[in-house]
Every structure is written in structure tokens, then in C-alpha cells.
Design a protein around this motif. Structure first.
Motif, PDB file in Angstrom:
ATOM      1  N   TYR A   1       0.808  -1.218   0.000  1.00  0.00           N
ATOM      2  CA  TYR A   1       0.000   0.000   0.000  1.00  0.00           C
ATOM      3  C   TYR A   1       0.843   1.270   0.000  1.00  0.00           C
ATOM      4  CZ  TYR A   1      -3.803  -3.203   1.099  1.00  0.00           C
ATOM      5  OH  TYR A   1      -4.714  -4.228   1.058  1.00  0.00           O
ATOM      6  N   ASP A   2       2.154   1.128  -0.041  1.00  0.00           N
ATOM      7  CA  ASP A   2       3.040   2.282  -0.064  1.00  0.00           C
ATOM      8  C   ASP A   2       3.211   2.751  -1.515  1.00  0.00           C
ATOM      9  OD1 ASP A   2       6.223   3.052  -0.464  1.00  0.00           O
ATOM     10  OD2 ASP A   2       5.289   3.977   1.292  1.00  0.00           O
ATOM     11  N   GLY A   3       2.868   3.988  -1.783  1.00  0.00           N
ATOM     12  CA  GLY A   3       2.911   4.505  -3.147  1.00  0.00           C
ATOM     13  C   GLY A   3       4.284   4.426  -3.786  1.00  0.00           C
ATOM     14  N   ARG A   4       5.333   4.773  -3.043  1.00  0.00           N
ATOM     15  CA  ARG A   4       6.671   4.725  -3.601  1.00  0.00           C
ATOM     16  C   ARG A   4       7.068   3.299  -3.959  1.00  0.00           C
ATOM     17  NH1 ARG A   4      11.103   2.785  -3.695  1.00  0.00           N
ATOM     18  NH2 ARG A   4      10.535   1.548  -1.898  1.00  0.00           N
ATOM     19  N   ALA A   5       6.766   2.358  -3.079  1.00  0.00           N
ATOM     20  CA  ALA A   5       7.078   0.948  -3.352  1.00  0.00           C
ATOM     21  C   ALA A   5       6.289   0.436  -4.553  1.00  0.00           C
ATOM     22  CB  ALA A   5       6.796   0.094  -2.115  1.00  0.00           C
ATOM     23  N   LEU A   6       5.050   0.869  -4.687  1.00  0.00           N
ATOM     24  CA  LEU A   6       4.245   0.483  -5.850  1.00  0.00           C
ATOM     25  C   LEU A   6       4.843   1.048  -7.132  1.00  0.00           C
ATOM     26  CD1 LEU A   6       0.690   0.927  -4.313  1.00  0.00           C
ATOM     27  CD2 LEU A   6       1.650  -1.228  -5.160  1.00  0.00           C
ATOM     28  N   TRP A   7       5.303   2.300  -7.080  1.00  0.00           N
ATOM     29  CA  TRP A   7       5.918   2.890  -8.270  1.00  0.00           C
ATOM     30  C   TRP A   7       7.194   2.136  -8.646  1.00  0.00           C
ATOM     31  CZ3 TRP A   7      10.496   5.887  -8.951  1.00  0.00           C
ATOM     32  CH2 TRP A   7      10.651   6.355 -10.259  1.00  0.00           C
ATOM     33  N   GLU A   8       8.010   1.797  -7.655  1.00  0.00           N
ATOM     34  CA  GLU A   8       9.224   1.015  -7.929  1.00  0.00           C
ATOM     35  C   GLU A   8       8.879  -0.283  -8.648  1.00  0.00           C
ATOM     36  OE1 GLU A   8      12.626  -1.618  -5.594  1.00  0.00           O
ATOM     37  OE2 GLU A   8      11.652   0.009  -4.494  1.00  0.00           O
TER      38      GLU A   8
ATOM     39  N   VAL B   1      14.057  11.164  -9.379  1.00  0.00           N
ATOM     40  CA  VAL B   1      14.074  10.625 -10.740  1.00  0.00           C
ATOM     41  C   VAL B   1      13.309  11.541 -11.693  1.00  0.00           C
ATOM     42  CG1 VAL B   1      13.452   8.645 -12.196  1.00  0.00           C
ATOM     43  CG2 VAL B   1      14.394   8.259  -9.906  1.00  0.00           C
ATOM     44  N   ALA B   2      12.273  12.197 -11.205  1.00  0.00           N
ATOM     45  CA  ALA B   2      11.483  13.109 -12.044  1.00  0.00           C
ATOM     46  C   ALA B   2      12.325  14.259 -12.591  1.00  0.00           C
ATOM     47  CB  ALA B   2      10.298  13.657 -11.250  1.00  0.00           C
ATOM     48  N   CYS B   3      13.428  14.574 -11.943  1.00  0.00           N
ATOM     49  CA  CYS B   3      14.287  15.693 -12.344  1.00  0.00           C
ATOM     50  C   CYS B   3      15.429  15.290 -13.276  1.00  0.00           C
ATOM     51  CB  CYS B   3      14.878  16.358 -11.102  1.00  0.00           C
ATOM     52  SG  CYS B   3      13.621  17.101 -10.039  1.00  0.00           S
TER      53      CYS B   3
ATOM     54  N   ARG C   1       9.524   9.760 -16.984  1.00  0.00           N
ATOM     55  CA  ARG C   1       8.150  10.265 -17.189  1.00  0.00           C
ATOM     56  C   ARG C   1       7.213   9.706 -16.121  1.00  0.00           C
ATOM     57  NH1 ARG C   1       9.380   9.208 -22.337  1.00  0.00           N
ATOM     58  NH2 ARG C   1       8.222   7.260 -22.357  1.00  0.00           N
ATOM     59  N   GLY C   2       7.392   8.420 -15.802  1.00  0.00           N
ATOM     60  CA  GLY C   2       6.558   7.802 -14.773  1.00  0.00           C
ATOM     61  C   GLY C   2       6.731   8.465 -13.420  1.00  0.00           C
ATOM     62  N   ALA C   3       7.954   8.884 -13.095  1.00  0.00           N
ATOM     63  CA  ALA C   3       8.192   9.591 -11.831  1.00  0.00           C
ATOM     64  C   ALA C   3       7.443  10.919 -11.821  1.00  0.00           C
ATOM     65  CB  ALA C   3       9.689   9.818 -11.631  1.00  0.00           C
ATOM     66  N   GLN C   4       7.461  11.615 -12.945  1.00  0.00           N
ATOM     67  CA  GLN C   4       6.737  12.887 -13.052  1.00  0.00           C
ATOM     68  C   GLN C   4       5.232  12.669 -12.906  1.00  0.00           C
ATOM     69  OE1 GLN C   4       8.301  13.969 -16.881  1.00  0.00           O
ATOM     70  NE2 GLN C   4      10.244  14.704 -16.025  1.00  0.00           N
ATOM     71  N   ARG C   5       4.715  11.632 -13.563  1.00  0.00           N
ATOM     72  CA  ARG C   5       3.284  11.327 -13.459  1.00  0.00           C
ATOM     73  C   ARG C   5       2.933  10.862 -12.042  1.00  0.00           C
ATOM     74  NH1 ARG C   5       4.615  13.063 -17.774  1.00  0.00           N
ATOM     75  NH2 ARG C   5       4.349  14.858 -16.443  1.00  0.00           N
ATOM     76  N   PHE C   6       3.822  10.079 -11.421  1.00  0.00           N
ATOM     77  CA  PHE C   6       3.610   9.651 -10.034  1.00  0.00           C
ATOM     78  C   PHE C   6       3.372  10.863  -9.141  1.00  0.00           C
ATOM     79  CE2 PHE C   6       5.300   9.393  -5.781  1.00  0.00           C
ATOM     80  CZ  PHE C   6       4.740   8.239  -5.258  1.00  0.00           C
TER      81      PHE C   6
ATOM     82  N   LYS D   1      -3.211   6.724 -20.255  1.00  0.00           N
ATOM     83  CA  LYS D   1      -3.885   8.010 -20.408  1.00  0.00           C
ATOM     84  C   LYS D   1      -3.185   9.092 -19.586  1.00  0.00           C
ATOM     85  CE  LYS D   1      -8.450  10.142 -20.142  1.00  0.00           C
ATOM     86  NZ  LYS D   1      -9.855   9.960 -19.798  1.00  0.00           N
ATOM     87  N   ARG D   2      -2.596   8.683 -18.467  1.00  0.00           N
ATOM     88  CA  ARG D   2      -1.893   9.629 -17.598  1.00  0.00           C
ATOM     89  C   ARG D   2      -0.439   9.845 -18.017  1.00  0.00           C
ATOM     90  NH1 ARG D   2      -4.377  10.772 -11.995  1.00  0.00           N
ATOM     91  NH2 ARG D   2      -6.413   9.837 -12.213  1.00  0.00           N
ATOM     92  N   GLY D   3       0.021   9.123 -19.048  1.00  0.00           N
ATOM     93  CA  GLY D   3       1.360   9.355 -19.565  1.00  0.00           C
ATOM     94  C   GLY D   3       2.395   8.290 -19.266  1.00  0.00           C
ATOM     95  N   PHE D   4       1.981   7.164 -18.702  1.00  0.00           N
ATOM     96  CA  PHE D   4       2.910   6.068 -18.426  1.00  0.00           C
ATOM     97  C   PHE D   4       3.117   5.228 -19.690  1.00  0.00           C
ATOM     98  CE2 PHE D   4       1.488   7.219 -14.246  1.00  0.00           C
ATOM     99  CZ  PHE D   4       2.532   6.902 -13.384  1.00  0.00           C
TER     100      PHE D   4
END
Length: 192
Positions: free
Chosen positions: A27-34, A69-71, A98-103, A151-154
Motif C-alpha cells: 500500500y506504499d505509493g513509492r514501493a508500488l511505483w518502484e 528521478v522526475a528531475c 516520465r513515470g516519476a513525473q506522473r507519479f 492516459k496519464r502518460g505512463f
């Protein structure tokens, strides 16, 4: 002898991943993004390849800190492309940026974890497959998640990738019923 899903074989790294991580609700957003990024890097490869490179990925991607990573600029992407410890694929690295930016956008709007878990109604789907042959490659839920992410850019998030992601992060319990982890990850009210 402990019964497991056949896909993990006998490789100690794969068995440990199966026994301790795969299918555990995250349920941790950062872990899910990883995990979503790593599943994108897996496209066309085996998951054991990614597991063996995961520490190098974590080091290169700054512990998968989306804000950092977004930077990344072109020079930072070029630096990552020189790292033999990761999958050196420009499109996948650019997709992670791009995914980091969308995250960050989704996290600010509604929470990344909430967004992803909404595709399964906020709680794990409990499946009861007797064999791996019964497990689907994609589902309506993974297709909906894939479309929403795109749709969100991923990128690198087709329905098969998103279903593997959902399995790994416990959004669905796809341990086969003979696997010792199936019952451990099935809430008592869900039956078995």
C-alpha cells in the motif's frame, strides 16, 4: 516439503521472492511505483533477470525516489545507460523518468496507492486457481489499469504487465491453492 507455485522453480533468489514478497499486499505509493517501473523494465525479459539486477536498479534510480528521478535530464539518463548492472534501454529509462513525473502528479491529486488500488475496489481479489495454467495473463481490471496509466502518460504498462504488477503487489492472490502462500494471503472471511 513445502509446496509452492511452480513458476519460482528452485533458484534461491526466486524462492525467497515468492515466499516473502510476491502476492503480499503493498500500500506504499513509492514501493508500488518502484515495482511498476521494474515490471516495465521486465518487458521482453524474465522476472529473475530483474530480481538479479534489483539492487543495481535501486542504486542507479536513487532508491526509486520519484522526486529525484522526475528531475533527471538527458545527461543523467545517459549516465544510467552506462550502468551494466541495469537493463540499458533508453526507452525504458525515459519511461521511468516520465513515470516519476506522473507519479508526483497522481500522488498530489489522489494518492498513487489509492489510484492503483481503486482498480480492485481497494482490496485484494482472492483467486482459487488449482494450477498455473488457469491463471490469466490479463484481466478486465489489469486492462482498465493499463488504459488509465497510459492516459496519464505512463509507458511499458500494457495489460499483461499491469496484471503481473497486480499479482506481485497483492492486488490479486494468484498463488495456486496447493501453494503454502495461498492460504497465508487469504483473509479468513474470503474463504479458501
Amino acid at each position: 516439503m513445502t509446496s509452492r507455485c511452480a513458476w519460482c522453480g528452485t533458484d534461491p533468489l526466486y524462492v525467497a521472492y515468492h515466499d516473502t514478497e510476491w502476492g503480499v499486499p503493498e500500500y506504499d505509493g513509492r514501493a508500488l511505483w518502484e515495482k511498476l517501473v521494474l515490471d516495465g523494465f521486465q518487458a521482453g525479459l524474465s522476472w529473475i533477470t530483474i530480481l538479479r539486477k534489483r539492487d543495481a536498479f535501486r542504486a542507479e534510480f536513487e532508491d526509486f525516489d520519484p522526486g529525484r528521478v522526475a528531475c533527471w535530464d538527458d545527461a543523467r539518463i545517459d549516465r544510467a545507460l552506462q550502468n551494466p548492472g541495469i537493463i540499458r534501454h533508453r526507452g525504458k529509462i525515459e519511461s521511468a523518468v516520465r513515470g516519476a513525473q506522473r507519479f508526483l502528479e497522481i500522488e498530489a491529486q489522489e494518492g498513487f496507492a489509492s489510484f492503483l488500488w481503486s482498480f480492485v475496489g481497494g482490496q485484494p481479489i482472492q483467486n482459487n486457481f488449482a494450477s498455473g495454467a488457469q491463471v490469466p495473463a490479463a484481466t478486465p481490471e489489469s486492462t482498465a489499469m493499463s488504459k488509465a496509466l497510459k492516459k496519464r502518460g505512463f509507458n511499458f504498462c500494457g495489460p499483461v504487465i499491469t496484471y503481473a504488477f497486480m499479482q506481485a503487489t497483492g492486488m490479486v492472490n494468484d498463488h495456486v491453492t496447493t501453494c503454502h502462500r495461498h492460504a497465508q494471503l487469504t483473509p479468513p472471511q474470503a474463504g479458501g
